[in-house]
Motif scaffolding. Structure first.
Motif, PDB file in Angstrom:
ATOM      1  N   ALA A  13       5.227   2.271   8.682  1.00 60.64           N
ATOM      2  CA  ALA A  13       6.521   3.186   8.868  1.00 60.64           C
ATOM      3  C   ALA A  13       5.727   4.505   8.436  1.00 60.64           C
ATOM      4  CB  ALA A  13       7.459   2.556   7.920  1.00 60.64           C
ATOM      5  N   THR A  14       6.561   5.493   9.212  1.00 55.68           N
ATOM      6  CA  THR A  14       6.428   6.883   8.986  1.00 55.68           C
ATOM      7  C   THR A  14       7.533   7.761   8.861  1.00 55.68           C
ATOM      8  OG1 THR A  14       4.330   6.844   9.774  1.00 55.68           O
ATOM      9  CG2 THR A  14       5.279   9.007   9.664  1.00 55.68           C
ATOM     10  N   GLY A  15       8.039   8.399   7.988  1.00 52.29           N
ATOM     11  CA  GLY A  15       9.233   8.931   8.016  1.00 52.29           C
ATOM     12  C   GLY A  15      10.390   8.100   7.940  1.00 52.29           C
ATOM     13  N   PHE A  16      10.295   6.973   7.533  1.00 51.10           N
ATOM     14  CA  PHE A  16      11.390   5.837   7.585  1.00 51.10           C
ATOM     15  C   PHE A  16      11.627   5.523   6.159  1.00 51.10           C
ATOM     16  CE2 PHE A  16      12.638   1.260   7.520  1.00 51.10           C
ATOM     17  CZ  PHE A  16      13.894   1.486   7.980  1.00 51.10           C
ATOM     18  N   VAL A  17      10.751   4.801   5.546  1.00 48.68           N
ATOM     19  CA  VAL A  17      11.060   4.369   4.030  1.00 48.68           C
ATOM     20  C   VAL A  17       9.541   4.673   3.407  1.00 48.68           C
ATOM     21  CG1 VAL A  17      12.704   2.682   4.225  1.00 48.68           C
ATOM     22  CG2 VAL A  17      10.368   2.073   4.560  1.00 48.68           C
ATOM     23  N   ASP A  18       9.678   4.970   2.032  1.00 51.47           N
ATOM     24  CA  ASP A  18       8.432   4.959   1.250  1.00 51.47           C
ATOM     25  C   ASP A  18       7.877   3.726   1.383  1.00 51.47           C
ATOM     26  OD1 ASP A  18       6.394   5.383  -0.646  1.00 51.47           O
ATOM     27  OD2 ASP A  18       7.633   6.679  -1.905  1.00 51.47           O
ATOM     28  N   MET A  19       6.756   3.426   1.794  1.00 51.44           N
ATOM     29  CA  MET A  19       6.254   2.192   1.811  1.00 51.44           C
ATOM     30  C   MET A  19       6.159   1.583   0.418  1.00 51.44           C
ATOM     31  SD  MET A  19       3.667   2.641   5.170  1.00 51.44           S
ATOM     32  CE  MET A  19       3.225   0.990   5.346  1.00 51.44           C
ATOM     33  N   GLN A  20       5.405   2.444  -0.439  1.00 49.16           N
ATOM     34  CA  GLN A  20       5.306   1.717  -1.798  1.00 49.16           C
ATOM     35  C   GLN A  20       6.497   1.393  -2.638  1.00 49.16           C
ATOM     36  OE1 GLN A  20       3.124   5.135  -3.591  1.00 49.16           O
ATOM     37  NE2 GLN A  20       1.118   4.576  -2.577  1.00 49.16           N
ATOM     38  N   ASP A  21       7.837   2.048  -2.195  1.00 50.69           N
ATOM     39  CA  ASP A  21       8.872   1.600  -2.819  1.00 50.69           C
ATOM     40  C   ASP A  21       9.496   0.479  -1.960  1.00 50.69           C
ATOM     41  OD1 ASP A  21       8.694   3.798  -4.625  1.00 50.69           O
ATOM     42  OD2 ASP A  21       9.995   5.043  -3.597  1.00 50.69           O
ATOM     43  N   SER A  22       9.074   0.048  -0.882  1.00 51.59           N
ATOM     44  CA  SER A  22       9.769  -1.013  -0.242  1.00 51.59           C
ATOM     45  C   SER A  22       8.978  -2.039   0.452  1.00 51.59           C
ATOM     46  CB  SER A  22      10.725  -0.278   0.738  1.00 51.59           C
ATOM     47  OG  SER A  22      11.367   0.506   0.245  1.00 51.59           O
ATOM     48  N   PRO A  23       7.979  -2.465  -0.208  1.00 48.08           N
ATOM     49  CA  PRO A  23       7.032  -3.277   0.246  1.00 48.08           C
ATOM     50  C   PRO A  23       7.606  -4.612   1.025  1.00 48.08           C
ATOM     51  CG  PRO A  23       6.588  -3.381  -1.877  1.00 48.08           C
ATOM     52  CD  PRO A  23       7.456  -2.314  -1.790  1.00 48.08           C
ATOM     53  N   GLU A  24       8.741  -5.103   0.270  1.00 37.34           N
ATOM     54  CA  GLU A  24       9.474  -6.230   0.355  1.00 37.34           C
ATOM     55  C   GLU A  24      10.113  -6.243   1.901  1.00 37.34           C
ATOM     56  OE1 GLU A  24      12.189  -3.598  -1.298  1.00 37.34           O
ATOM     57  OE2 GLU A  24      10.369  -4.086  -2.212  1.00 37.34           O
ATOM     58  N   LEU A  25      10.723  -4.909   2.016  1.00 37.88           N
ATOM     59  CA  LEU A  25      11.348  -4.660   3.393  1.00 37.88           C
ATOM     60  C   LEU A  25      10.652  -4.801   4.410  1.00 37.88           C
ATOM     61  CD1 LEU A  25      13.836  -3.967   5.108  1.00 37.88           C
ATOM     62  CD2 LEU A  25      13.255  -1.381   4.478  1.00 37.88           C
ATOM     63  N   LEU A  26       9.329  -4.046   4.522  1.00 36.61           N
ATOM     64  CA  LEU A  26       8.061  -4.451   5.392  1.00 36.61           C
ATOM     65  C   LEU A  26       7.740  -5.533   5.945  1.00 36.61           C
ATOM     66  CD1 LEU A  26       6.509  -0.817   4.653  1.00 36.61           C
ATOM     67  CD2 LEU A  26       8.333  -1.407   6.384  1.00 36.61           C
ATOM     68  N   GLU A  27       7.681  -6.579   4.457  1.00 36.55           N
ATOM     69  CA  GLU A  27       7.317  -7.860   4.568  1.00 36.55           C
ATOM     70  C   GLU A  27       8.318  -8.753   5.428  1.00 36.55           C
ATOM     71  OE1 GLU A  27       5.458 -11.291   4.795  1.00 36.55           O
ATOM     72  OE2 GLU A  27       4.428  -9.364   4.217  1.00 36.55           O
ATOM     73  N   ARG A  28       9.624  -8.535   5.021  1.00 35.42           N
ATOM     74  CA  ARG A  28      10.901  -8.956   5.963  1.00 35.42           C
ATOM     75  C   ARG A  28      10.706  -8.580   7.274  1.00 35.42           C
ATOM     76  NH1 ARG A  28      14.490  -7.374   1.730  1.00 35.42           N
ATOM     77  NH2 ARG A  28      16.060  -7.424   3.397  1.00 35.42           N
ATOM     78  N   THR A  29      10.565  -7.289   7.618  1.00 34.98           N
ATOM     79  CA  THR A  29      10.271  -6.915   8.858  1.00 34.98           C
ATOM     80  C   THR A  29       9.307  -7.752   9.505  1.00 34.98           C
ATOM     81  OG1 THR A  29      11.174  -4.641   8.186  1.00 34.98           O
ATOM     82  CG2 THR A  29      10.038  -5.011  10.272  1.00 34.98           C
TER      83      THR A  29
END
Length: 129
Positions: free
Chosen positions: A63-79
């Motif tokens: 993700a770029t410009g969407f969420v801070d990947m370090q703050d939301s690893p669980e969101l990216l995993e669920r994605t």
């Protein structure tokens, strides 16, 4: 000779300069850039085994410009899980890659909107090896 007169009309308006290009304010390119600046972009990459059609490894989400990947690893995993489960619905002897990509884009877009209220640009890439 001594005075001017209006002989024709020329449409005019704001013009944006980007490098060597000129863009009107109604440009689709500028609309897309505004959307990317506002909501960001999410790229989902998946690799399939050409012989079996099975996923080789977990989908990768960036993700770029969407969420801070370090703050939301669980969101990216669920994605990634959402992308995987969507791709599983398209598996058959002859996988329709274009249909699968469109399905993943739609599902991930809905999932992220439900989770965040944002609508980032979703790009799905499905490769085969």
């Amino acid at each position: 000779e001594k005075r001017g007169k209006i002989v024709d009309k020329i449409p005019a308006g704001p013009v944006f300069v980007d490098g060597n290009r000129l863009w009107s304010s109604y440009s689709d390119v500028l609309d897309e850039r505004r959307k990317l600046a506002r909501d960001g972009i999410v790229v989902v990459s998946m690799t399939l085994d050409r012989k079996t059609g099975r996923l080789r490894g977990a989908p990768e989400v960036a993700a770029t410009g969407f969420v801070d990947m370090q703050d939301s690893p669980e969101l990216l995993e669920r994605t990634a899980q959402e992308a995987r489960s969507t791709l599983d619905q398209y598996r058959s002897d002859r996988l329709d890659l274009d249909g699968a990509k469109a399905g993943v884009v739609k599902a991930v877009s809905k999932f992220l909107h439900d989770e965040t209220g944002m609508r980032p640009k979703i790009v799905a890439h499905i490769g085969q090896v």
